[in-house]
Scaffold this active site. Structure first.
Site, PDB file in Angstrom:
ATOM      1  N   ARG A 237       0.863  -1.185   0.000  1.00 36.51           N
ATOM      2  CA  ARG A 237       0.000   0.000   0.000  1.00 36.51           C
ATOM      3  C   ARG A 237       0.898   1.233   0.000  1.00 36.51           C
ATOM      4  O   ARG A 237       1.923   1.269   0.681  1.00 36.51           O
ATOM      5  CB  ARG A 237      -0.899   0.040   1.239  1.00 36.51           C
ATOM      6  CG  ARG A 237      -2.108  -0.889   1.185  1.00 36.51           C
ATOM      7  CD  ARG A 237      -3.135  -0.473   0.128  1.00 36.51           C
ATOM      8  NE  ARG A 237      -4.277  -1.362   0.099  1.00 36.51           N
ATOM      9  CZ  ARG A 237      -4.390  -2.447  -0.669  1.00 36.51           C
ATOM     10  NH1 ARG A 237      -3.414  -2.778  -1.494  1.00 36.51           N
ATOM     11  NH2 ARG A 237      -5.491  -3.193  -0.634  1.00 36.51           N
ATOM     12  N   ASP A 261       4.285  -0.429  -7.060  1.00 33.08           N
ATOM     13  CA  ASP A 261       2.992  -0.780  -7.665  1.00 33.08           C
ATOM     14  C   ASP A 261       1.882   0.017  -7.004  1.00 33.08           C
ATOM     15  O   ASP A 261       0.736  -0.046  -7.427  1.00 33.08           O
ATOM     16  CB  ASP A 261       2.735  -2.287  -7.502  1.00 33.08           C
ATOM     17  CG  ASP A 261       1.508  -2.746  -8.270  1.00 33.08           C
ATOM     18  OD1 ASP A 261       1.367  -2.352  -9.448  1.00 33.08           O
ATOM     19  OD2 ASP A 261       0.669  -3.477  -7.696  1.00 33.08           O
ATOM     20  N   GLU A 266      -2.355   7.542  -4.830  1.00 36.31           N
ATOM     21  CA  GLU A 266      -2.725   6.883  -6.087  1.00 36.31           C
ATOM     22  C   GLU A 266      -4.200   7.011  -6.447  1.00 36.31           C
ATOM     23  O   GLU A 266      -4.565   6.890  -7.618  1.00 36.31           O
ATOM     24  CB  GLU A 266      -2.367   5.391  -6.042  1.00 36.31           C
ATOM     25  CG  GLU A 266      -3.251   4.557  -5.116  1.00 36.31           C
ATOM     26  CD  GLU A 266      -2.901   3.080  -5.143  1.00 36.31           C
ATOM     27  OE1 GLU A 266      -1.710   2.744  -5.062  1.00 36.31           O
ATOM     28  OE2 GLU A 266      -3.833   2.259  -5.247  1.00 36.31           O
ATOM     29  N   HIS A 298      -0.875  -0.257  -9.651  1.00 31.18           N
ATOM     30  CA  HIS A 298      -1.592  -1.194  -8.769  1.00 31.18           C
ATOM     31  C   HIS A 298      -2.113  -2.403  -9.558  1.00 31.18           C
ATOM     32  O   HIS A 298      -3.294  -2.724  -9.514  1.00 31.18           O
ATOM     33  CB  HIS A 298      -2.736  -0.483  -8.043  1.00 31.18           C
ATOM     34  CG  HIS A 298      -3.063  -1.117  -6.722  1.00 31.18           C
ATOM     35  ND1 HIS A 298      -3.329  -0.399  -5.589  1.00 31.18           N
ATOM     36  CD2 HIS A 298      -3.148  -2.422  -6.346  1.00 31.18           C
ATOM     37  CE1 HIS A 298      -3.591  -1.222  -4.583  1.00 31.18           C
ATOM     38  NE2 HIS A 298      -3.478  -2.463  -5.030  1.00 31.18           N
TER      39      HIS A 298
HETATM   40  P1  NAD Z   1      -1.336 -11.310   4.985  1.00 32.36           P
HETATM   41  O1  NAD Z   1      -2.325 -10.852   5.992  1.00 32.36           O
HETATM   42  O2  NAD Z   1      -1.320 -12.752   4.609  1.00 32.36           O
HETATM   43  O3  NAD Z   1       0.143 -10.940   5.483  1.00 32.36           O
HETATM   44  C1  NAD Z   1       0.462  -9.708   6.041  1.00 32.36           C
HETATM   45  C2  NAD Z   1       1.564  -9.953   7.053  1.00 32.36           C
HETATM   46  O4  NAD Z   1       1.963  -8.691   7.604  1.00 32.36           O
HETATM   47  C3  NAD Z   1       1.084 -10.822   8.240  1.00 32.36           C
HETATM   48  O5  NAD Z   1       1.993 -11.895   8.447  1.00 32.36           O
HETATM   49  C4  NAD Z   1       1.085  -9.856   9.416  1.00 32.36           C
HETATM   50  O6  NAD Z   1       1.421 -10.489  10.644  1.00 32.36           O
HETATM   51  C5  NAD Z   1       2.177  -8.874   8.986  1.00 32.36           C
HETATM   52  N1  NAD Z   1       2.108  -7.621   9.707  1.00 32.36           N
HETATM   53  C6  NAD Z   1       1.032  -7.022  10.286  1.00 32.36           C
HETATM   54  N2  NAD Z   1       1.418  -5.867  10.870  1.00 32.36           N
HETATM   55  C7  NAD Z   1       2.745  -5.749  10.647  1.00 32.36           C
HETATM   56  C8  NAD Z   1       3.715  -4.778  11.021  1.00 32.36           C
HETATM   57  N3  NAD Z   1       3.381  -3.715  11.753  1.00 32.36           N
HETATM   58  N4  NAD Z   1       4.990  -4.969  10.619  1.00 32.36           N
HETATM   59  C9  NAD Z   1       5.343  -6.068   9.908  1.00 32.36           C
HETATM   60  N5  NAD Z   1       4.477  -7.023   9.533  1.00 32.36           N
HETATM   61  C10 NAD Z   1       3.193  -6.858   9.915  1.00 32.36           C
HETATM   62  O7  NAD Z   1      -1.540 -10.380   3.738  1.00 32.36           O
HETATM   63  P2  NAD Z   1      -1.055 -10.658   2.238  1.00 32.36           P
HETATM   64  O8  NAD Z   1      -2.131 -11.354   1.498  1.00 32.36           O
HETATM   65  O9  NAD Z   1       0.314 -11.222   2.248  1.00 32.36           O
HETATM   66  O10 NAD Z   1      -1.046  -9.154   1.669  1.00 32.36           O
HETATM   67  C11 NAD Z   1      -0.098  -8.210   2.122  1.00 32.36           C
HETATM   68  C12 NAD Z   1      -0.499  -6.837   1.629  1.00 32.36           C
HETATM   69  O11 NAD Z   1      -0.408  -6.823   0.204  1.00 32.36           O
HETATM   70  C13 NAD Z   1      -1.961  -6.463   1.902  1.00 32.36           C
HETATM   71  O12 NAD Z   1      -2.075  -5.819   3.155  1.00 32.36           O
HETATM   72  C14 NAD Z   1      -2.312  -5.534   0.778  1.00 32.36           C
HETATM   73  O13 NAD Z   1      -2.136  -4.205   1.225  1.00 32.36           O
HETATM   74  C15 NAD Z   1      -1.264  -5.823  -0.291  1.00 32.36           C
HETATM   75  N6  NAD Z   1      -1.850  -6.301  -1.557  1.00 32.36           N
HETATM   76  C16 NAD Z   1      -1.512  -5.654  -2.701  1.00 32.36           C
HETATM   77  C17 NAD Z   1      -2.016  -6.103  -3.923  1.00 32.36           C
HETATM   78  C18 NAD Z   1      -1.647  -5.438  -5.223  1.00 32.36           C
HETATM   79  O14 NAD Z   1      -2.358  -5.610  -6.228  1.00 32.36           O
HETATM   80  N7  NAD Z   1      -0.554  -4.700  -5.301  1.00 32.36           N
HETATM   81  C19 NAD Z   1      -2.883  -7.192  -3.953  1.00 32.36           C
HETATM   82  C20 NAD Z   1      -3.182  -7.847  -2.747  1.00 32.36           C
HETATM   83  C21 NAD Z   1      -2.657  -7.393  -1.552  1.00 32.36           C
END
Ligand code: NAD
Length: 349
Positions: A237, A261, A266, A298
């Site tokens: 994000r 991305d 954005e 994105h």
């Molecule tokens: P997920 O929930 O499986 O993993 C997120 C991880 O971050 C978890 O292990 C959590 O414990 C950890 N976390 C939480 N707070 C934290 C902190 N303060 N410091 C460090 N780690 C912390 O989520 P995911 O499916 O792996 O997705 C991750 C991120 O990717 C989402 O939050 C979303 O913003 C982003 N995303 C982007 C796209 C895109 O198109 N670019 C698509 C899907 C998701």
């Protein structure tokens, strides 16, 4: 039961295609609006029961006030992140569900695409060779094999990335606020603290959620603690990175390259075509001048498999809600990330 009506915001042709296809199995009444959901468009939800939103829709308290007044019962996010929803205002008023996973491979693979392109400058080589310029000066890269990757957030996407980069022969460090037990046994990486990750990583890739704690996680101070010439990849994000600090780091050479991305401002631009207009966002415009910055709009999630999974999970979330089943993918402000994922007791309220 009266026919349930879904107001679908920020609808793009590919959304309509995947949702119409998947809706053959559900038969919901979906009205597609091209517009973003925000304070100006929230009145369109009158007469609907459910709102379906995406990453750049605004669901702050003023928008939620209107949704609540209009009798909206459910916000069905068709994305994983939910930083754009005021969950406190929604609590006990509107249920919110999301699609926690649709293809972690899609985003992890896109992060790798950014790394490879920035490292080997394929984005620049593409333009050179099209102009019959076969000179390779300035396109020097480095072997990723043997270098250190730092992964912030070792959840679904972070884990897929770890396994791909392990295949490249990289050393991998991970940081997570909630480290997963035994994960180091499943994947070849070590948990380290954030400062060590900054100090030791040649490439840093961010995969944690955006929230009040992680806002501007990458800032002047954290950048100062990084290796000279570090590559920063953000597919998570935009708000996780202080873009002004990133710009400064790029200008003074501390940051070697950046693959973005996502971008903190954005919502005004991404997913739209501004090719015939002047960009009014000076920071974005400046970022786009760097040869060592690669910005994508994105599109990390954007694979056929992910679109199909997004549509089926969103519509199943809606069906579960309507049929009174446990909402496996519900989110609320009282649950932290882990608690929400582990929640077994069904609806939040
Ligand atoms: P997920 O929930 O499986 O993993 C997120 C991880 O971050 C978890 O292990 C959590 O414990 C950890 N976390 C939480 N707070 C934290 C902190 N303060 N410091 C460090 N780690 C912390 O989520 P995911 O499916 O792996 O997705 C991750 C991120 O990717 C989402 O939050 C979303 O913003 C982003 N995303 C982007 C796209 C895109 O198109 N670019 C698509 C899907 C998701």
């Amino acid at each position: 039961m009266n026919e349930i009506k879904i107001a679908f915001f920020d609808a793009k042709p590919y959304d309509k295609e995947s949702f119409n296809q998947e809706n053959l199995n559900f038969g919901f009444s979906i009205t597609y609006f091209d517009l973003h959901l925000n304070k100006d468009t929230a009145s369109l939800t009158k007469g609907f029961d459910i709102v379906c939103s995406f990453v750049n829709d605004t669901l702050d308290s003023s928008v939620l006030d209107i949704l609540i007044k209009n009798g909206i019962q459910l916000i069905a996010l068709r994305c994983a992140g939910y930083n754009n929803v005021d969950l406190k205002r929604a609590y006990r008023n509107i249920h919110t569900v999301r699609v926690p996973a649709y293809s972690p491979y899609a985003v992890a693979e896109h992060a790798v695409a950014l790394m490879l392109a920035l490292n080997r400058k394929t984005h620049r080589a593409y333009y050179r060779t099209r102009d019959n310029n076969f000179n390779i000066n300035g396109l020097l890269g480095f072997d990723m094999h043997g270098k250190t990757a730092g992964i912030i957030g070792t959840g679904k996407i972070g884990q897929k990335l770890i396994s791909i980069l392990d295949g490249f022969g990289m050393k991998i460090s991970g940081y997570d606020k909630f480290p997963t037990a035994d994960l180091e046994k499943q994947y070849r990486f070590n948990y380290v603290n954030l400062n060590t990750l900054y100090e030791e990583s040649d490439i840093i890739s961010i995969h944690c959620p955006l929230n009040t704690e992680t806002y501007h996680l990458i800032n002047n101070k954290s950048i100062a603690g990084m290796k000279d010439g570090v590559m920063i990849i953000n597919t998570s994000r935009g708000g996780l990175v202080d873009t002004k600090a990133l710009l400064e780091g790029l200008k003074n050479g501390k940051i070697g390259s950046a693959g973005l991305d996502v971008y903190e401002e954005e919502s005004e631009y991404f997913f739209e075509d501004f090719s015939s207009q002047i960009l009014s966002d000076d920071i974005l415009a400046r970022l786009l001048t760097f040869p060592n910055v690669l910005i994508t709009s994105h599109q990390g999630f954007f694979t056929k498999e992910a679109l199909s999974n997004i549509a089926s999970t969103t519509l199943q979330n809606i069906r579960d809600f309507l049929e009174g089943r446990d909402l496996e993918n519900e989110i609320c402000y009282r649950c932290d990330e882990k608690a929400c994922r582990k929640k077994k007791e069904g609806r939040c309220f």
